[in-house]
Design an enzyme around this catalytic site. Sequence first.
Site, PDB file in Angstrom:
ATOM      1  CE  LYS A 242      -3.776  -1.854   2.861  1.00  0.00           C
ATOM      2  NZ  LYS A 242      -4.892  -1.520   1.966  1.00  0.00           N
TER       3      LYS A 242
ATOM      4  CG  ASP B  50      -7.942  -4.586   6.670  1.00  0.00           C
ATOM      5  OD1 ASP B  50      -9.005  -4.394   6.721  1.00  0.00           O
ATOM      6  OD2 ASP B  50      -7.051  -5.357   5.974  1.00  0.00           O
TER       7      ASP B  50
ATOM      8  CD  GLU C 237      -5.898  -7.987   3.067  1.00  0.00           C
ATOM      9  OE1 GLU C 237      -6.646  -7.581   3.803  1.00  0.00           O
ATOM     10  OE2 GLU C 237      -5.565  -7.252   1.865  1.00  0.00           O
TER      11      GLU C 237
ATOM     12  NE  ARG D 120     -11.056  -9.167  -2.674  1.00  0.00           N
ATOM     13  CZ  ARG D 120     -11.341  -8.297  -3.411  1.00  0.00           C
ATOM     14  NH1 ARG D 120     -11.825  -8.319  -4.737  1.00  0.00           N
ATOM     15  NH2 ARG D 120     -11.424  -6.884  -3.004  1.00  0.00           N
TER      16      ARG D 120
END
Length: 467
Positions: A243, A254, A315, A317
């Site tokens: 990122k 997250d 990541e 999913r």
Amino acid sequence: MFTIRLTDVSDDSPTRVLPVGPGLDPEMSALVAATEGADTAGRITVFPRPLRQPSRVLLAGVGTGDEAAWRAAGAAIVREAGDDEILEALLPADLAPSALRGLAEGLWLGGYRYRDAVKAPRSGEVRLVLDDPSAYAESLAAATVTAEATWLARDLTNAPSSVKNPEWFAGQIVAEAARRPGLTVTVRAGDELERFGGLLAVGGGSVSPPRFVEMSWQPPGATTHVVLVGKGITFDTGGISIKPRDSMKLMKKDMGGAAAVVAATLGAADLNLPVRITTLVPLAENAIGGAAFRPGDVITHYDGSTTENTNSDAEGRLVLADALAYAAAELSPDLVIDLATLTGANAVALGKRTAALISPDEELVTALTAAGEAAGERMWRLPLADDYVEHQSSDIADRINAGPGPGVITAALFLRDFYGPVRWAHFDMSAPSWAEAADAELTKGATGWGARTLLYYLASLGGDTPF
């Protein structure tokens, strides 16, 4: 949390709270009339009374008087009050129980502070003065549970990732469940994760190995089995698809979906809801290292199907896929609900306060939307559009994990492959999981989004409930 108690006798206190409306004395009525918007929900007008008791009165706007308005008023009241102040709120004789529940939730949620922060928690008291306090005891008890669940979800999400690795998070779940009879927890690690290919791939680059937590609430006589799944990425660098710096700053959040489903399940046990709940929490840190998974890698999930990784920053999913496939194969649920801080596209599509809801089940959408409205957590349904399925095909696997198209919808289409022939709803709540500033019952930082919606929904499945 600071204390809220019901009373039928007015006690001496330095500050009194009155809702804007009929019954104010002439001085206060004149002040309200001269103050634009004084009756707006969440607006506080301060009426000082030097040399008199109480020494000041907070005139709280309650807008339309519905639950959400009282929730906003409660949050505004606690922000106006001092940390250790005693407030005495004189409430209308015809106050609806739902309004009191909203007021109490607003007081507690607006007064939230991260419990490991340097600043001490609030220690004040709010006395709710009513003609018949016993008529509101159940509503206050329900508000206590929903507020505590939201506080826990906020605390877990606000915790720094230097502390919050998968092992620590799993330990927090075990400890919280141990305080509630009837809850059981299984934590899988190491070789026990052999079939969880998505979880192993995402967590492979970190020195903190992944965990898979299964928490179960099975009250006698329960006829509905709900599986809750929460994305639990304890920090997300984006992996090899790293990122940008600014996008990485808040990636301790997250795991907000995991925090919400855990808190809701604990709350359901506190309320003794007659609904069977299995909560699945795949925990991993998406880090960069010699063992990190790469673009082009093929991952084998719990159900044996395969995914070609085209973006290691997609990541979430991958770990959810294993959890959904596990639920379909091993748990025989009546319905599955997953919550995930899944895509930046959530904020692009719906802004900072609204989660995306995707489900092919009309009845489930209606019920979850109603629960969100009652809980004060916004959502908006997006379509599960098949137009983009062809863009997720792979030459070397069953699918890719990051196809082109609208991000919220393509992520949901990916997840659809795994939940099996059961009712399913997906929440992408990345945007509303974090608040940049205080707003109504939200405080700056983690919001705990989803914990209250799930509790309200689960309660609705149980029939005679405190909601």
